[in-house]
Design a protein around this motif. Structure first.
Motif, short mmCIF file in Angstrom:
data_model
loop_
_atom_site.label_atom_id
_atom_site.label_comp_id
_atom_site.label_asym_id
_atom_site.label_seq_id
_atom_site.Cartn_x
_atom_site.Cartn_y
_atom_site.Cartn_z
N THR A 1 48.26 58.95 49.17
CA THR A 1 49.70 58.64 49.25
C THR A 1 49.96 57.17 48.95
OG1 THR A 1 49.50 58.26 51.62
CG2 THR A 1 50.19 60.45 50.93
N GLN A 2 49.06 56.30 49.36
CA GLN A 2 49.26 54.86 49.18
C GLN A 2 48.69 54.41 47.84
OE1 GLN A 2 50.97 52.91 51.42
NE2 GLN A 2 51.37 54.90 52.37
N PRO A 3 49.30 53.38 47.23
CA PRO A 3 48.75 52.85 45.98
C PRO A 3 47.46 52.08 46.24
CG PRO A 3 50.60 51.52 46.72
CD PRO A 3 50.52 52.69 47.65
N ALA A 4 46.71 51.85 45.20
CA ALA A 4 45.52 51.00 45.31
C ALA A 4 45.96 49.60 45.73
CB ALA A 4 44.78 50.95 43.98
N PRO A 5 45.11 48.88 46.45
CA PRO A 5 45.52 47.55 46.93
C PRO A 5 45.71 46.56 45.79
CG PRO A 5 43.20 47.95 47.39
CD PRO A 5 43.75 49.23 46.85
N ASP A 6 46.54 45.57 46.05
CA ASP A 6 46.73 44.47 45.11
C ASP A 6 45.43 43.68 45.02
OD1 ASP A 6 47.80 42.59 43.41
OD2 ASP A 6 49.39 41.94 44.76
N ALA A 7 45.09 43.21 43.85
CA ALA A 7 43.90 42.38 43.68
C ALA A 7 44.22 40.96 44.11
CB ALA A 7 43.43 42.42 42.24
N ILE A 8 43.31 40.37 44.83
CA ILE A 8 43.51 39.00 45.31
C ILE A 8 42.80 38.06 44.35
CG2 ILE A 8 43.04 37.42 47.21
CD1 ILE A 8 43.02 39.92 49.04
N GLN A 9 43.52 37.03 43.89
CA GLN A 9 42.89 36.02 43.06
C GLN A 9 41.77 35.38 43.88
OE1 GLN A 9 43.31 35.66 39.96
NE2 GLN A 9 45.41 35.41 39.34
N SER A 10 40.56 35.36 43.33
CA SER A 10 39.42 34.88 44.09
C SER A 10 38.99 33.48 43.69
CB SER A 10 38.25 35.86 43.98
OG SER A 10 38.27 36.55 42.78
N LEU A 11 38.12 32.95 44.49
CA LEU A 11 37.63 31.58 44.29
C LEU A 11 36.39 31.59 43.41
CD1 LEU A 11 37.97 30.37 47.98
CD2 LEU A 11 39.51 29.88 46.07
N PRO A 12 36.08 30.45 42.77
CA PRO A 12 34.85 30.35 41.98
C PRO A 12 33.63 30.69 42.85
CG PRO A 12 36.27 28.48 41.53
CD PRO A 12 36.89 29.23 42.67
N ASN A 13 32.66 31.39 42.24
CA ASN A 13 31.48 31.84 42.98
C ASN A 13 30.22 31.06 42.63
OD1 ASN A 13 30.63 32.85 40.49
ND2 ASN A 13 31.20 34.96 40.97
N GLY A 14 30.31 30.05 41.77
CA GLY A 14 29.16 29.24 41.41
C GLY A 14 28.53 29.62 40.08
N THR B 1 33.02 25.52 29.46
CA THR B 1 32.49 26.06 30.70
C THR B 1 33.58 26.85 31.42
OG1 THR B 1 30.90 24.27 30.97
CG2 THR B 1 31.51 25.49 32.96
N LEU B 2 33.26 28.08 31.77
CA LEU B 2 34.18 28.92 32.54
C LEU B 2 33.53 29.21 33.88
CD1 LEU B 2 36.76 30.63 32.66
CD2 LEU B 2 35.48 32.50 31.60
N ASN B 3 34.22 28.88 34.96
CA ASN B 3 33.73 29.15 36.31
C ASN B 3 34.10 30.57 36.70
OD1 ASN B 3 32.65 26.50 36.98
ND2 ASN B 3 34.77 25.82 36.92
N CYS B 4 33.09 31.39 36.92
CA CYS B 4 33.33 32.79 37.30
C CYS B 4 33.87 32.84 38.72
CB CYS B 4 32.04 33.59 37.19
SG CYS B 4 31.33 33.61 35.53
N GLU B 5 34.60 33.92 39.01
CA GLU B 5 35.26 34.05 40.31
C GLU B 5 34.92 35.37 40.98
OE1 GLU B 5 39.39 33.71 39.32
OE2 GLU B 5 39.23 31.60 38.77
N GLY B 6 34.98 35.38 42.29
CA GLY B 6 34.80 36.62 43.06
C GLY B 6 33.52 37.35 42.73
#
Length: 201
Positions: A94-107, A121-126
């Motif tokens: 019944t409920q929609p999928a959750p909103d995605a949260i913008q995440s922080l760089p993971n290293g 250079t691209l810093n990957c996130e989450g």
């Protein structure tokens, strides 16, 4: 024979189905899942250009467990995030999928492209734990695209249902590992096929 039909129908779920149209909205209907392996699911695909959300597509249907995915593909200036929610009882989606949260760089760090220069250079996130690379043709011109991706996106891209639509995607692990390997066209078309994978399964 009647007993077999009753047992078969009792073992499959009835789920809400909502397949977005041209304008991205839809109304819930009900659908009986084709097999007992299916769950009820909801999926959400969000696309960002910079910090601006450019699309938020939501859908519901019957889904296999492997179609209940979460992850992202990040090109730096553009990012697509997918969330899903699956459950195992009748009409439980019944409920929609959750909103995605913008995440922080993971290293983790991968090469990204700005224009025709692909040594930024691209810093990957989450959960983005892989580097990716592909080339695509835009208005007759070949263009290389590099960035970060969640492992699940790399797995989904190699799915036979998607490979014909998006071509080959090179994924690798290790910082800056996406520097030299070749790939073929189509990664930016990943959003629609991933929605199709969840909805068609």
């Amino acid at each position: 024979m009647l007993f077999m039909l009753i047992v078969l129908s009792a073992s499959t779920l009835t789920c809400y189905e909502c397949v977005p149209g041209v304008y991205g909205s839809c109304s819930d209907t009900t659908k009986e899942c084709p097999t007992a392996d299916h769950q009820c699911g909801a999926v959400r695909v969000l696309t960002y250009i910079g910090d601006f959300k450019t699309s938020d597509i939501q859908a519901k249907t019957c889904a296999l467990a492997q179609d209940c995915i979460e992850g992202s593909i990040n090109f730096g200036n553009a990012k697509t995030m997918i969330t899903s929610k699956c459950c195992n009882s009748d009409r439980c989606n019944t409920q929609p999928a959750p909103d995605a949260i913008q995440s922080l760089p993971n290293g983790k760090k991968c090469f990204g492209c700005v224009g025709e220069t692909c040594d930024n250079t691209l810093n990957c996130e989450g959960s983005e734990d892989h580097c990716i690379k592909t080339t695509l043709t835009v208005e007759g011109k070949k263009m290389t695209v590099k960035g970060c991706a969640s492992k699940l996106m790399c797995t989904a891209a190699s799915n036979p249902q998607l490979s014909g639509l998006i071509g080959a995607v090179d994924c690798c692990q290790g910082d800056f590992c996406n520097s030299a390997s070749s790939a073929s066209a189509g990664l930016l078309l990943l959003v629609v096929p991933l929605i199709s994978l969840v909805l068609v399964s």
